[in-house]
Design a protein around this motif. Structure first.
Motif, PDB file in Angstrom:
ATOM      1  N   TYR A   3       0.836  -1.192   0.000  1.00  0.00           N
ATOM      2  CA  TYR A   3       0.000   0.000   0.000  1.00  0.00           C
ATOM      3  C   TYR A   3       0.874   1.247   0.000  1.00  0.00           C
ATOM      4  O   TYR A   3       1.938   1.268   0.614  1.00  0.00           O
ATOM      5  N   ILE A   4       0.384   2.259  -0.669  1.00  0.00           N
ATOM      6  CA  ILE A   4       0.978   3.585  -0.633  1.00  0.00           C
ATOM      7  C   ILE A   4      -0.009   4.413   0.163  1.00  0.00           C
ATOM      8  O   ILE A   4      -1.208   4.449  -0.143  1.00  0.00           O
ATOM      9  N   ILE A   5       0.479   5.065   1.209  1.00  0.00           N
ATOM     10  CA  ILE A   5      -0.388   5.791   2.131  1.00  0.00           C
ATOM     11  C   ILE A   5       0.123   7.214   2.260  1.00  0.00           C
ATOM     12  O   ILE A   5       1.311   7.438   2.524  1.00  0.00           O
ATOM     13  N   PHE A   6      -0.781   8.156   2.050  1.00  0.00           N
ATOM     14  CA  PHE A   6      -0.442   9.567   2.191  1.00  0.00           C
ATOM     15  C   PHE A   6      -1.216  10.135   3.375  1.00  0.00           C
ATOM     16  O   PHE A   6      -2.433   9.981   3.466  1.00  0.00           O
ATOM     17  N   LEU A   7      -0.492  10.781   4.287  1.00  0.00           N
ATOM     18  CA  LEU A   7      -1.105  11.449   5.427  1.00  0.00           C
ATOM     19  C   LEU A   7      -1.237  12.928   5.100  1.00  0.00           C
ATOM     20  O   LEU A   7      -0.349  13.510   4.466  1.00  0.00           O
ATOM     21  N   ARG A   8      -2.333  13.525   5.525  1.00  0.00           N
ATOM     22  CA  ARG A   8      -2.543  14.936   5.217  1.00  0.00           C
ATOM     23  C   ARG A   8      -2.101  15.819   6.375  1.00  0.00           C
ATOM     24  O   ARG A   8      -2.451  15.592   7.522  1.00  0.00           O
ATOM     25  N   ASN A  52      -8.856  -3.975   1.936  1.00  0.00           N
ATOM     26  CA  ASN A  52      -9.188  -2.954   0.953  1.00  0.00           C
ATOM     27  C   ASN A  52      -8.660  -1.602   1.422  1.00  0.00           C
ATOM     28  O   ASN A  52      -8.312  -1.426   2.590  1.00  0.00           O
ATOM     29  N   HIS A  53      -8.604  -0.657   0.498  1.00  0.00           N
ATOM     30  CA  HIS A  53      -7.999   0.627   0.835  1.00  0.00           C
ATOM     31  C   HIS A  53      -8.793   1.380   1.905  1.00  0.00           C
ATOM     32  O   HIS A  53      -8.212   2.097   2.709  1.00  0.00           O
ATOM     33  N   GLU A  54     -10.119   1.212   1.931  1.00  0.00           N
ATOM     34  CA  GLU A  54     -10.913   1.895   2.950  1.00  0.00           C
ATOM     35  C   GLU A  54     -10.529   1.428   4.353  1.00  0.00           C
ATOM     36  O   GLU A  54     -10.407   2.226   5.272  1.00  0.00           O
ATOM     37  N   PHE A  55     -10.329   0.115   4.501  1.00  0.00           N
ATOM     38  CA  PHE A  55      -9.941  -0.425   5.791  1.00  0.00           C
ATOM     39  C   PHE A  55      -8.559   0.109   6.189  1.00  0.00           C
ATOM     40  O   PHE A  55      -8.351   0.488   7.343  1.00  0.00           O
ATOM     41  N   VAL A  56      -7.626   0.129   5.249  1.00  0.00           N
ATOM     42  CA  VAL A  56      -6.275   0.630   5.546  1.00  0.00           C
ATOM     43  C   VAL A  56      -6.353   2.093   5.976  1.00  0.00           C
ATOM     44  O   VAL A  56      -5.703   2.493   6.952  1.00  0.00           O
ATOM     45  N   GLN A  57      -7.135   2.895   5.270  1.00  0.00           N
ATOM     46  CA  GLN A  57      -7.270   4.312   5.641  1.00  0.00           C
ATOM     47  C   GLN A  57      -7.765   4.457   7.077  1.00  0.00           C
ATOM     48  O   GLN A  57      -7.193   5.219   7.869  1.00  0.00           O
ATOM     49  N   GLN A  58      -8.808   3.720   7.420  1.00  0.00           N
ATOM     50  CA  GLN A  58      -9.364   3.783   8.780  1.00  0.00           C
ATOM     51  C   GLN A  58      -8.358   3.290   9.809  1.00  0.00           C
ATOM     52  O   GLN A  58      -8.201   3.887  10.880  1.00  0.00           O
ATOM     53  N   GLU A  59      -7.675   2.212   9.483  1.00  0.00           N
ATOM     54  CA  GLU A  59      -6.705   1.646  10.419  1.00  0.00           C
ATOM     55  C   GLU A  59      -5.538   2.606  10.650  1.00  0.00           C
ATOM     56  O   GLU A  59      -5.081   2.775  11.784  1.00  0.00           O
ATOM     57  N   VAL A  60      -5.059   3.239   9.595  1.00  0.00           N
ATOM     58  CA  VAL A  60      -3.936   4.174   9.736  1.00  0.00           C
ATOM     59  C   VAL A  60      -4.370   5.410  10.529  1.00  0.00           C
ATOM     60  O   VAL A  60      -3.620   5.905  11.375  1.00  0.00           O
ATOM     61  N   ALA A  76      -5.121   5.874   1.105  1.00  0.00           N
ATOM     62  CA  ALA A  76      -4.317   4.694   0.781  1.00  0.00           C
ATOM     63  C   ALA A  76      -4.686   4.124  -0.580  1.00  0.00           C
ATOM     64  O   ALA A  76      -5.835   4.208  -1.016  1.00  0.00           O
ATOM     65  N   PHE A  77      -3.684   3.539  -1.222  1.00  0.00           N
ATOM     66  CA  PHE A  77      -3.860   2.908  -2.528  1.00  0.00           C
ATOM     67  C   PHE A  77      -3.128   1.584  -2.554  1.00  0.00           C
ATOM     68  O   PHE A  77      -1.997   1.485  -2.065  1.00  0.00           O
ATOM     69  N   LYS A  78      -3.753   0.577  -3.145  1.00  0.00           N
ATOM     70  CA  LYS A  78      -3.023  -0.639  -3.454  1.00  0.00           C
ATOM     71  C   LYS A  78      -2.008  -0.292  -4.533  1.00  0.00           C
ATOM     72  O   LYS A  78      -2.217   0.633  -5.323  1.00  0.00           O
ATOM     73  N   LEU A  79      -0.942  -1.044  -4.579  1.00  0.00           N
ATOM     74  CA  LEU A  79       0.121  -0.800  -5.548  1.00  0.00           C
ATOM     75  C   LEU A  79      -0.423  -0.685  -6.973  1.00  0.00           C
ATOM     76  O   LEU A  79      -0.077   0.235  -7.706  1.00  0.00           O
ATOM     77  N   SER A  80      -1.291  -1.601  -7.371  1.00  0.00           N
ATOM     78  CA  SER A  80      -1.814  -1.592  -8.741  1.00  0.00           C
ATOM     79  C   SER A  80      -2.582  -0.313  -9.048  1.00  0.00           C
ATOM     80  O   SER A  80      -2.487   0.232 -10.150  1.00  0.00           O
ATOM     81  N   GLU A  81      -3.310   0.201  -8.074  1.00  0.00           N
ATOM     82  CA  GLU A  81      -4.054   1.448  -8.298  1.00  0.00           C
ATOM     83  C   GLU A  81      -3.102   2.633  -8.370  1.00  0.00           C
ATOM     84  O   GLU A  81      -3.263   3.524  -9.197  1.00  0.00           O
ATOM     85  N   TYR A  82      -2.087   2.640  -7.519  1.00  0.00           N
ATOM     86  CA  TYR A  82      -1.130   3.751  -7.532  1.00  0.00           C
ATOM     87  C   TYR A  82      -0.367   3.811  -8.849  1.00  0.00           C
ATOM     88  O   TYR A  82      -0.088   4.896  -9.356  1.00  0.00           O
ATOM     89  N   ILE A 126      -9.721  14.466 -13.748  1.00  0.00           N
ATOM     90  CA  ILE A 126      -9.852  13.445 -12.724  1.00  0.00           C
ATOM     91  C   ILE A 126      -9.898  12.072 -13.375  1.00  0.00           C
ATOM     92  O   ILE A 126     -10.551  11.876 -14.398  1.00  0.00           O
ATOM     93  N   VAL A 127      -9.132  11.161 -12.789  1.00  0.00           N
ATOM     94  CA  VAL A 127      -9.104   9.770 -13.228  1.00  0.00           C
ATOM     95  C   VAL A 127      -9.198   8.924 -11.958  1.00  0.00           C
ATOM     96  O   VAL A 127      -8.275   8.933 -11.137  1.00  0.00           O
ATOM     97  N   GLY A 128     -10.315   8.240 -11.790  1.00  0.00           N
ATOM     98  CA  GLY A 128     -10.493   7.427 -10.590  1.00  0.00           C
ATOM     99  C   GLY A 128     -10.401   8.273  -9.338  1.00  0.00           C
ATOM    100  O   GLY A 128     -11.112   9.266  -9.198  1.00  0.00           O
ATOM    101  N   ARG A 129      -9.495   7.907  -8.443  1.00  0.00           N
ATOM    102  CA  ARG A 129      -9.307   8.662  -7.197  1.00  0.00           C
ATOM    103  C   ARG A 129      -8.132   9.634  -7.267  1.00  0.00           C
ATOM    104  O   ARG A 129      -7.583  10.035  -6.249  1.00  0.00           O
TER     105      ARG A 129
END
Length: 176
Positions: A3-8, A52-60, A76-82, A126-129
């Motif tokens: 996962y690639i995770i960006f914090l704001r 899934n990315h939603e779970f990772v976002q909440q967990e982080v 958060a993004f799975k590698l394939s989405e990133y 915009i493309v996806g997220r």
């Protein structure tokens, strides 16, 4: 799964300070593996069992609250989405900023946001997220501020310049 995770908005203007070594340790303590951080603005690559990315976002977000005692949105993004962010950039080598969105926005909100293209020197797509913004004057003068993007699209977002997007991809490739 990687996962690639960006914090704001961490380590900005002396607020919500998190040392990257402490952030890495917090991730490891919560079961993430192969944790890599990049610069002080909250860019993380980590592995965890299939989720899934939603779970990772909440967990982080919960992890940040638990270890650092403040609320920080995470995207958060799975590698394939990133990897799509690199392939889908509609602006090529121009000065580009990417807003990473926590979920897909509604089509009506996207249409409203993209109406600005007619009156702004900056152009957005915009493309996806991923919301790409071709900057003409610079980040500080752009109408596509993160706060504005979140308000119009009704999503949580965090933005990175194209150099950071490429650097995160480079770090991912070094893991493979």
């Amino acid at each position: 799964m990687k996962y690639i995770i960006f914090l704001r908005a961490i380590n900005v203007g002396g607020t919500r300070k998190i040392k990257m070594a402490d952030l890495k340790e917090a991730f490891l303590s919560e079961g993430y593996q192969n944790v890599i951080t990049y610069i002080q603005s909250g860019n993380v690559i980590a592995e965890k069992e299939q989720m899934n990315h939603e779970f990772v976002q909440q967990e982080v977000e919960a992890l940040i609250k638990k270890y650092f005692d403040f609320d920080v949105p995470a995207v958060a993004f799975k590698l394939s989405e990133y990897e799509e962010v690199l392939r889908q950039n509609p602006f090529g080598e121009e000065k580009v900023m990417v807003h990473f969105l926590d979920k897909l926005p509604k089509e009506s909100a996207v249409d409203k946001l993209l109406e600005l293209n007619a009156s702004s020197p900056d152009q957005a797509a915009i493309v996806g997220r991923f919301l790409y913004v071709s900057l003409k004057a610079g980040v500080s003068d752009s109408v596509y501020s993160n706060k504005f993007v979140e308000k119009v699209l009704q999503v949580r977002a965090t933005a990175r310049n194209w150099d950071t997007v490429l650097k995160m991809s480079e770090k991912l490739n070094n893991l493979s």
